[in-house]
Design a protein around this motif. Structure first.
Motif, PDB file in Angstrom:
ATOM      1  N   ASN A 181       0.664  -1.266  -0.067  1.00 56.10           N
ATOM      2  CA  ASN A 181       0.097  -0.046   0.012  1.00 56.10           C
ATOM      3  C   ASN A 181       0.965   1.276   0.093  1.00 56.10           C
ATOM      4  O   ASN A 181       0.331   2.528  -0.012  1.00 56.10           O
ATOM      5  CB  ASN A 181      -0.958   0.022   1.333  1.00 56.10           C
ATOM      6  N   TRP A 182       2.178   1.135   0.010  1.00 60.00           N
ATOM      7  CA  TRP A 182       3.164   2.209  -0.205  1.00 60.00           C
ATOM      8  C   TRP A 182       4.430   1.846  -0.281  1.00 60.00           C
ATOM      9  O   TRP A 182       5.030   0.577   0.210  1.00 60.00           O
ATOM     10  CB  TRP A 182       3.300   3.036   1.131  1.00 60.00           C
ATOM     11  N   ALA A 183       5.089   2.622  -1.459  1.00 63.38           N
ATOM     12  CA  ALA A 183       6.399   2.132  -1.967  1.00 63.38           C
ATOM     13  C   ALA A 183       7.335   3.358  -2.296  1.00 63.38           C
ATOM     14  O   ALA A 183       6.758   4.059  -2.947  1.00 63.38           O
ATOM     15  CB  ALA A 183       6.531   1.114  -2.932  1.00 63.38           C
ATOM     16  N   GLY A 184       8.242   3.481  -1.577  1.00 70.55           N
ATOM     17  CA  GLY A 184       9.061   4.878  -1.798  1.00 70.55           C
ATOM     18  C   GLY A 184      10.518   5.027  -1.062  1.00 70.55           C
ATOM     19  O   GLY A 184      10.769   4.107  -0.397  1.00 70.55           O
ATOM     20  N   PHE A 185      10.744   6.291  -0.985  1.00 72.58           N
ATOM     21  CA  PHE A 185      11.855   6.901  -0.639  1.00 72.58           C
ATOM     22  C   PHE A 185      11.596   7.953   0.402  1.00 72.58           C
ATOM     23  O   PHE A 185      10.929   8.747   0.337  1.00 72.58           O
ATOM     24  CB  PHE A 185      12.844   7.416  -1.806  1.00 72.58           C
ATOM     25  N   TYR A 186      12.603   7.844   1.261  1.00 73.51           N
ATOM     26  CA  TYR A 186      12.964   8.994   2.172  1.00 73.51           C
ATOM     27  C   TYR A 186      14.377   9.364   2.257  1.00 73.51           C
ATOM     28  O   TYR A 186      15.110   8.564   2.148  1.00 73.51           O
ATOM     29  CB  TYR A 186      12.384   8.686   3.712  1.00 73.51           C
ATOM     30  N   LEU A 243       8.910   0.038   2.299  1.00 68.67           N
ATOM     31  CA  LEU A 243       7.842  -0.669   1.723  1.00 68.67           C
ATOM     32  C   LEU A 243       6.593  -0.746   2.638  1.00 68.67           C
ATOM     33  O   LEU A 243       6.971  -1.360   3.783  1.00 68.67           O
ATOM     34  CB  LEU A 243       8.333  -2.080   1.014  1.00 68.67           C
ATOM     35  N   ASP A 244       5.384  -0.686   2.428  1.00 68.39           N
ATOM     36  CA  ASP A 244       4.327  -0.756   3.430  1.00 68.39           C
ATOM     37  C   ASP A 244       3.373  -1.954   3.008  1.00 68.39           C
ATOM     38  O   ASP A 244       3.009  -1.991   1.641  1.00 68.39           O
ATOM     39  CB  ASP A 244       3.768   0.044   3.704  1.00 68.39           C
ATOM     40  N   SER A 245       2.719  -2.953   3.634  1.00 65.54           N
ATOM     41  CA  SER A 245       1.778  -3.916   3.144  1.00 65.54           C
ATOM     42  C   SER A 245       0.782  -3.783   4.137  1.00 65.54           C
ATOM     43  O   SER A 245       0.739  -3.700   5.298  1.00 65.54           O
ATOM     44  CB  SER A 245       2.436  -5.197   2.962  1.00 65.54           C
TER      45      SER A 245
END
Ligand code: SME
Length: 166
Positions: free
Chosen positions: A52-57, A139-141
């Motif tokens: 439900n979320w994928a990306g960078f900080y 990455l969130d699931s």
């Protein structure tokens, strides 16, 4: 048009190999780090099921001055918290410890920052350049225990590939 897709029926190790190869092809020779992170966020979303979320900080100067913090970078998913201090939440813990955080149940992680109430499990991998953390991949699931050691190793390989390109 780019048409990168995971092979039908691929196992996690194959998916990560194909994901890394696609990320390599898309970012090779491109010096703009934001463009590279944006395309890799899209690839993570395309290749990895049940996110439900994928990306960078990115590591950047703290807004209040004095030191550094994590600042939201390119991602796919719902709008997220913008700034995370080192040591806070799963992302801040990964940045401070420079170690992958594989969290089967985010509700059991002390200080977890809930950007999306749907998140149940999370994988955060630091991106290290010359031993210094410059970003994290998050990455969130919505599924508990979505991520395994193959995902952790795969995203660590991706982080190593991207370190000089973001
Ligand atoms: N859950 C993360 C914050 C970032 S969002 O999930 C996009 C954390 O605890 O660091």
């Amino acid at each position: 048009m780019y048409d990168f897709k995971p092979a039908a029926g691929a196992d996690p190790a194959e998916i990560h190999r194909d994901l890394c190869a696609a990320a390599d092809a898309l970012t090779a020779g491109e010096p703009d780090g934001v463009a590279n992170m944006a395309n890799v966020a899209a690839l993570l979303w395309e290749f990895l099921p049940d996110l439900n979320w994928a990306g960078f900080y990115r590591v950047a100067p703290a807004k209040g001055g004095g030191g550094q913090e994590l600042v939201l970078g390119p991602f796919v998913g719902r709008p997220a918290c913008i700034r995370i201090p080192f040591g806070k939440g799963v992302c801040g813990t990964a940045a401070e410890s420079r170690a992958t955080q594989l969290v089967a149940d985010v509700h059991a992680f002390p200080g977890h920052i809930a950007c999306d109430a749907a998140s149940r499990s999370e994988l955060v991998v630091p991106v290290l350049r010359d031993g210094t953390v410059i970003a994290v991949i998050d990455l969130d699931s919505p599924s508990p225990a979505r991520f395994g050691t193959e995902d952790a190793r795969g995203i660590e390989a991706l982080a190593a590939l991207l370190a000089p390109r973001i």
